[in-house]
Write a protein that holds these residues in place. Structure first.
Motif, PDB file in Angstrom:
ATOM      1  N   VAL A 183       0.776  -1.214   0.084  1.00 30.09           N
ATOM      2  CA  VAL A 183      -0.159  -0.090  -0.090  1.00 30.09           C
ATOM      3  C   VAL A 183       1.087   1.254   0.054  1.00 30.09           C
ATOM      4  N   ASP A 184       0.750   2.173  -0.973  1.00 29.02           N
ATOM      5  CA  ASP A 184       1.678   3.239  -1.135  1.00 29.02           C
ATOM      6  C   ASP A 184       0.965   4.477  -1.485  1.00 29.02           C
ATOM      7  N   TRP A 185       0.651   5.275  -0.202  1.00 29.81           N
ATOM      8  CA  TRP A 185      -0.027   6.564  -0.102  1.00 29.81           C
ATOM      9  C   TRP A 185       0.770   7.696  -0.008  1.00 29.81           C
ATOM     10  N   PHE A 186       2.215   7.389  -0.014  1.00 30.14           N
ATOM     11  CA  PHE A 186       3.116   8.393   0.465  1.00 30.14           C
ATOM     12  C   PHE A 186       3.326   9.495  -0.549  1.00 30.14           C
ATOM     13  N   LEU A 187       3.331  10.857  -0.384  1.00 29.86           N
ATOM     14  CA  LEU A 187       3.408  11.699  -1.364  1.00 29.86           C
ATOM     15  C   LEU A 187       4.885  12.127  -1.479  1.00 29.86           C
ATOM     16  N   LYS A 188       5.516  11.309  -2.357  1.00 23.10           N
ATOM     17  CA  LYS A 188       6.845  11.245  -2.635  1.00 23.10           C
ATOM     18  C   LYS A 188       7.243  12.979  -3.021  1.00 23.10           C
ATOM     19  N   ASP A 189       6.762  13.573  -3.822  1.00 25.89           N
ATOM     20  CA  ASP A 189       6.868  14.528  -4.665  1.00 25.89           C
ATOM     21  C   ASP A 189       6.941  15.748  -3.527  1.00 25.89           C
ATOM     22  N   TRP A 190       5.970  15.717  -2.808  1.00 31.08           N
ATOM     23  CA  TRP A 190       5.529  16.824  -1.898  1.00 31.08           C
ATOM     24  C   TRP A 190       6.474  16.639  -0.630  1.00 31.08           C
ATOM     25  N   VAL A 191       6.975  15.547  -0.033  1.00 27.94           N
ATOM     26  CA  VAL A 191       7.562  15.473   1.225  1.00 27.94           C
ATOM     27  C   VAL A 191       8.919  16.114   1.111  1.00 27.94           C
TER      28      VAL A 191
END
Length: 645
Positions: free
Chosen positions: A606-614
């Motif tokens: 499950v991948d809900w991580f905001l990689k660009d924003w973080v």
């Protein structure tokens, strides 16, 4: 000699010392061993995946409390205390297994050892860790109760003791808040877990030009641990971290910029290397030297304690004038000293015999290995226990690295080299690492026994049983995950600690050199700190561990200081400080559970991580605001108490 009886009588734990309770039964044993095996599997995977572990006490305590309500247990509190203590073995043993043994697979040496040959040193080291913790329990947990904060142990006891109406509500509120906070942090990525000045352009410029950077792990559990640590020791720990990052790292760049480093197999000019690489390859070794000297200083300063322990052992084993168990309160009863001494000797001798059969090429090598593991297991266990007592963290990997380097040099001079030498050193490291990890973490459990009124003897006996069971499970997890993912190649598990051990031991056994000048510098600096009456171990922990782990401890210590000085009424301040402890305990428990939920989702894909924003400055600003909000929650809720009852 001190009289712990009077101290125990002044302290009134939830389970009265002069009463008997049903602490161990089939229900406790069954669920305790089940959770121990379950968390050995879950946390073992997490450790090999991302290099992090999660203490079992928080989720197991919550689960055990829930089961007590579901099954309508009438003896819920004593059972819950011992279920989480037995289950803790599943994570206590992780260090010896997951930090060391995967290195055998990484170096493709696993085929030279059987499953049993990997399990045996873990069992022997783990049991030795329990015995060493038992040996010093009275000193650390009773006699020095006021001197050692034991932040993790106090947090666990606070969670377990949360049965008052208002207290339970505060605990549930803070636990749910921390669980949601860490879930957002780790699963959604609304802000980074590690807040760093290098996120901003001005911070990156400072790092590039002056080699200065500040970082903070805004995990809720670390904030709670900092609150329990208190400002004094938190400040000393942070000072050690600032010494490494704001003094040593800039000096290394300034003096050694034209030095060639090896990073990931590539040659890199030190001036172009990252701050993290310079810390891990150079400055961290100064911290390891400090830790080693702090251990020696600790042993010397505890010589009187060791003498009393030996005297007690002699009285217990060879005369009838020793203290009888019937003369002690239930909460002061340990395993008989005769069993502890016999068991300690047996574990050491069995390992020496095992080493001689599987690894040694001569009796000289066997005897040398025996001397090394006896000295290091005793000395570094004191360091590990003291580390847990001060900060809730234990530098197991750093202490094991130091032992690996010393062992590689000594065993190399005794004729060991190549693959057989690597296996021998790693087997010694697995034994020692299991000893250190269990000794430190189990002492925290024994502090829980002291604070809750549980019987230490029962906790010690069943910890040994659980260690044996989870040793088989943990080593089995290594084989299982190697078959499923592997530890090398595309898609392999990272196993960061095991890779570090492999990277150190292989060149050492192939004729490489150790950074002795850095170790010596750290050792001398620790001695200077001791001369100035600054606790060298607390400072060394800060110098060794990454800055982001130490700075939240300082923040938590500051919050506790402000709460304890929030009014001119000392009695009121004590009440507020206690209320803040309840909130901090909820943060530790809820944060651990939130991190575990995130890990399970990560494992499940499950991948809900905001990689660009973080990685943006906006996410960092949001993280700062959220973290300050968590600090404000502790302070404001604690200060709601207006009058001393």
């Amino acid at each position: 000699m001190s009289e712990p009886n009077s101290e125990q009588q002044r302290y009134a734990p939830p389970m009265a010392p002069d009463k008997s309770y049903v602490e161990i039964n089939a229900y406790v044993i069954g669920w305790g061993l089940f959770f121990a095996a379950l968390f050995a599997l879950a946390v073992g995977y997490l450790c090999l995946k991302i290099g992090q572990t999660v203490d079992a006490f928080a989720p197991v305590s919550v689960l055990a409390m829930g089961m007590a309500v579901l099954f309508k247990r009438k003896n819920a509190f004593p059972e819950t205390v011992h279920i989480q203590a037995i289950a803790s073995a599943g994570t206590n043993i992780i260090g010896g297994v997951m930090f060391i043994l995967p290195a055998l697979f990484i170096l493709q040496l696993d085929s030279q050892l059987s499953f049993a040959e990997m399990v045996i040193p873990i069992i022997l080291g783990g049991v030795l860790g329990v015995l060493l913790a038992t040996t010093f329990r009275r000193y650390f947990c009773e006699e020095m109760d006021a001197a050692y904060p034991f932040p993790s142990g106090r947090a666990a006891a606070e969670v377990l003791s949360c049965n008052e109406g208002s207290k339970a509500k505060v605990m549930v509120f803070s636990g749910l808040l921390a669980m949601a906070y860490d879930f957002v942090l780790n699963s959604l990525g609304w802000w980074q877990e590690v807040l760093s000045t290098m996120t901003f352009s001005w911070g990156q410029a400072a790092a590039d030009k002056y080699k200065l950077a500040f970082s903070l792990d805004n995990d809720a559990a670390l904030l709670g641990i900092g609150y329990f640590t208190g400002l004094r020791y938190a400040a000393i720990i942070a000072a050690g971290s600032f010494f490494s990052w704001f003094v040593c790292i800039p000096v290394v760049y300034y003096l050694g910029g034209d030095h060639i480093m090896t990073i990931g197999g590539q040659s890199v000019l030190l001036a172009n290397a990252s701050i993290d690489d310079v810390f891990s390859q150079y400055v961290r070794h100064i911290g390891i030297g400090m830790l080693a000297m702090a251990g020696i200083i600790g042993l010397v300063s505890m010589s009187g304690v060791v003498g009393r322990v030996m005297k007690r052992a002699a009285l217990d084993m060879f005369s009838s004038s020793g203290t009888s168990a019937t003369d002690l309160l239930r909460t002061q009863q340990d395993m008989p000293m005769s069993q502890i001494v016999t068991g300690t000797l047996a574990m050491d001798l069995l390992f020496i015999l095992f080493f001689h059969v599987t690894c040694s090429q001569s009796i000289t090598q066997t005897l040398l290995a025996g001397v090394i593991i006896i000295i290091f297991s005793f000395m570094l266990s004191v360091v590990g226990i003291s580390s847990i007592a001060f900060t809730g963290n234990e530098p197991v990997s750093g202490m094991t690295i130091f032992m690996i380097i010393v062992s590689a040099v000594l065993m190399g001079n005794a004729g060991m080299s190549g693959s057989s030498g690597i296996i021998a050193i790693l087997i010694m490291a697995a034994f020692l690492c299991a000893t250190l990890a269990v000794a430190g973490n189990f002492m925290s459990e024994l502090k829980v026994a002291y604070l809750t009124g549980a019987t230490p003897k029962k906790m010690q006996q069943w910890q040994i049983v659980s260690i044996i069971v989870t040793s088989f499970v943990s080593v089995g997890v290594i084989f299982l995950l190697n078959h499923a993912y592997g530890y090398t190649g595309p898609g392999a598990l990272a196993a960061p600690q095991a890779n570090a051990m492999a990277a150190i031991v292989k060149p050492m056994m192939d004729g490489g050199a150790a950074p002795w000048p850095l170790y010596m510098a750290g050792a001398f600096f620790a001695f200077i700190l001791w001369m100035m009456k600054v606790p060298p171990l607390a400072f060394a922990l800060g110098a060794y561990l990454p800055m982001e782990i130490n700075t939240p401890v300082l923040i938590g210590g500051l919050v506790s200081y402000f709460v304890s000085h929030s009014s001119k009424d000392e009695a009121l301040n004590e009440l507020r400080l206690s209320e803040g402890s309840t909130i901090a305990s909820g943060f530790v428990a809820g944060g651990a559970i939130g991190s575990l939920i995130s890990a399970v989702l990560h494992i499940g894909g499950v991948d809900w991580f905001l990689k660009d924003w973080v990685t943006t400055p906006g996410a960092t600003y949001l993280g700062i605001v959220a973290y300050l909000g968590m600090c404000a929650v502790i302070y404001c809720v604690a200060c709601r108490i207006k009058k001393h009852a």
